[in-house]
Scaffold this motif. Structure first.
Motif: not given
Length: 65
Positions: A6-15, A50-59
């Motif tokens: 979702q757009p808010d998820e993308t913005r958060l991962l970008d930050q 698995r983790t938020l750091d992992h989500a950032v890496q995938i993103h």
């Protein structure tokens, strides 16, 4: 990925990818801290991370042209 972000998820991962921490983001807007944490959890699940750091890496990887 289990679903598109979702757009808010993308913005958060970008930050987060830009070097901000979840703590920094929640301290800027304490009234929105629970929403920010929920958005982070949704983004993590959406990417199957698995983790938020992992989500950032995938993103980051998906964001590459």
């Amino acid at each position: 990925m289990t679903r598109p972000l979702q757009p808010d998820e993308t913005r958060l991962l970008d930050q987060l990818a830009d070097g901000h921490t979840l703590g920094q983001l929640t301290s800027r807007s304490p009234s929105d801290a629970a929403d920010i944490r929920r958005t982070a959890a949704r983004a993590r699940r959406a990417l199957g991370a698995r983790t938020l750091d992992h989500a950032v890496q995938i993103h980051r990887t998906q964001d590459q042209p």
